[in-house]
Every structure is written in C-alpha cells, then in structure tokens.
Enzyme design. Structure first.
Site: not given
Ligand code: UDP
Length: 317
Positions: A115, A139, A143
């Site tokens: 991402s 988050y 990643k």
C-alpha cells in the site's frame, strides 16, 4: 499455472479471481470471509473458507500451487488505529505463517498487495518507490513490515516476490454473476460514499482548507481492472530469488471536489455534500510515480476517473 489467491472474496481479490480465471489460471481461494463475500466465488472453483492464521488451512490451500497472490488482510486505516494489535496479528503474523508454509512445500513465488500507506506523509510528489517509508498508521506499518519480510525471504529462502503498492483503488468489474464491486461495512472510501450521498445524508467533504487548488485532498485513483492487470504481469515476471516493489496508481491526481463533479455528471444530478472537518491522518496529496511499473512490468493503466465512477454507478444499481 495453479495459483492460490488469499483474500479472494474481497473487492480486489474477487476481481483478481474473475480476471485470472478468464485468463486460464487454475485457482484456489483461501479466505475466512470476515470482510469478504462467499457469493463472489465462481461455481466449481476450489474455495477453502479458512484462515491464514491456521497453518493447516494454509497447507491445504497450497496443495499443488505454483504461486500465491496475497490479498488477505485487514485494510481499514481508522480501525487499525483503534486495534493495532489485531492488525499486526492478522496481517503480519498471518503472512509469516503463509511464508513458512510456502517454504515447507517449496512454493517460491508471491505477489503481495502492499500500500501507499507505507510511505506516510510524502516529502515529494509524485511518490517514487525509492521514497522514504514512514507509515502514519498501524495499517501502513503492517504492510511495510510484510514488504521487509519479503525482502528477507528472497535473500534467505530464495523467494521470488513482488510487492505492489496500491494508491486509491476504484471501479468495478461486470461478470456472469453480476457486478464485483466495493461492499465494505462500514464504507469509508470516497467514491462509494459519493454514490450513496442523499439530501438527508450528504457526502461529508473532509477538509476544505488543504494546501491544494480547491482546498480538498488530492488522491491517485486506479481502476481495479488495471490494478489486476498489473498483478498478472507481476506474476508472469517472477523468476529468480528477488524482491521488487512497484507503485500502482494512474499517475494523475483528483481532488475530492473533482471526484464529486465526475460523479454528478455520471449521475445526472448534483451530489449533495457537506463541508466537514479534516479526517485525522489524511495527507493532503498522494500521487504515484508509476514509471517503474510502466517500464518494469510493461503496465499502462487505461481507465480514467470517468470509467471508475461510471462502473461503480452501474454496479450500485
Ligand atoms: N473523503 C471524503 N469523504 C468521505 C470519504 C473520503 O472527503 O466520505 C476524502 C478523504 O478525506 C480523502 C479522499 O476522500 O482525502 C479519499 O479517501 P478514501 O477513504 O477513499 O481513501 P484513502 O486516500 O484514505 O485511502
């Protein structure tokens, strides 16, 4: 080629299943359906409703497989801030189990959905893969941790790995089972929320005082069909032990107001909006430099913002 698609019942994963199936890949899906939808699975396809966190499920899913396309994971920025441990457990620990199981049975190829959240607040626009990585939420941190894990696996265990860093994925795919589209609950993404806007429940525009030409945030939207095309190209180019990272966007930026205008044109009425405070954690501008994917994968996105909006409109009817 037989491929395991993890997270194959989610928005992006289900689109990958459909496109790759039509290209002739033999597919197994592993998904716990915690956020995905089992009704997207084509009849007759091998589907294991199980978890990445369960080595037995993963081992079963890897039977006969040559490569993995790894979408499974938790993907809501706001939720990750509230539940960082959950995000670490599912995304990082889950991928650790997947990689260990792949090593045990000799599966040496993986394409991973990373991402743009790995970069955090950009210091330069457009963002290149060589930009500093400083995620601003758990988050993005998960990643990035997985990207680092893949680099280590390629060096130590001979894995051929590609991380694809998505910018803003949008649009939908029509297939024989109807539309594959965004069905998140709660929905946080701009385009689905624009299409759900009504006079009673207008679209909240998060911030009108950003340092951009119209004061709203600018993002780089890429059509989910173009995105999956890049996955196929990445998969086909995996060969030697190596880890490569590519940004996937369109290379163009659209402000929130420009997206609302495109949707208003597609819908034939002015989308109701409500000027609202900034959303925590939003950078002002995110635009990808996609020259590496263009040159390295021979990938060119062909669908613009109008197609993304039009397909999402059609999929919501
Ligand atoms: N946005 C907005 N209203 C919404 C949802 C999103 O103004 O209801 C804005 C958001 O602040 C961001 C852009 O639209 O600037 C894209 O947000 P989205 O959640 O779709 O993707 P993100 O860039 O956060 O991954």
């Amino acid at each position: 080629m037989k491929v395991l698609i993890t997270g194959g019942t989610g928005y992006i994963g289900a689109t990958a299943v459909e496109i790759m199936r039509s290209l002739g890949y033999e597919i197994t899906i592993l998904d716990d359906c915690s956020t995905g939808h089992a009704d997207t699975v084509p009849t007759g396809l091998s589907f294991i409703q199980g978890s990445l966190l369960n080595p037995t499920d993963v081992a079963q899913a890897l039977a006969g497989v040559e490569a993995v396309v790894h979408f499974a994971g938790k993907s809501l920025v706001g939720e990750s801030v509230e539940k960082p441990d959950l995000y670490h457990h599912v995304n990082v620990d889950g991928t650790r189990i997947l990689l260990d199981q792949m090593h045990q049975v000799g599966v040496k190829k993986i394409v991973f959905s990373s991402s743009a959240a790995t970069y955090g607040e950009p210091t330069q626009i457009p963002i290149k893969e060589s930009a500093a990585t400083a995620p601003t939420n758990p988050y993005g941190a998960t990643k990035l941790a997985i990207d680092h894990m893949l680099s280590a696996e390629s060096a130590v265990r001979g894995l051929a790995a590609t991380s694809l860093r998505y910018f803003n994925v949008a649009g939908a795919l029509h297939c024989d089972r109807g539309w594959l589209t965004e069905r998140h609950n709660p929905e946080t993404h701009l385009i689905p929320n624009v299409l759900r806007s009504s006079a009673e429940n207008p679209l909240k525009i998060f911030g009108g005082d950003w340092p951009t030409p119209d004061g709203t945030c600018i993002r780089d939207y890429v059509h989910v069909i173009d995105l999956i095309d890049a996955h196929v190209k990445a998969l086909e180019s995996l060969a030697s032990p190596h880890h490569e990272i590519y940004n996937l966007g369109s290379g163009d930026g659209y402000s929130v107001r420009q997206v609302v205008a495109a949707a208003s044109t597609a819908l034939g009425y002015a989308v109701p909006t409500l000027d609202s405070p900034r959303r925590a954690g939003d950078p002002a501008v995110l635009i990808a430099d996609i020259s590496k994917a263009r040159d390295g994968l021979n990938w060119i996105p062909t669908r613009g913002i109008e197609a993304m909006v039009a397909d999402t409109v059609a999929s919501f009817k």
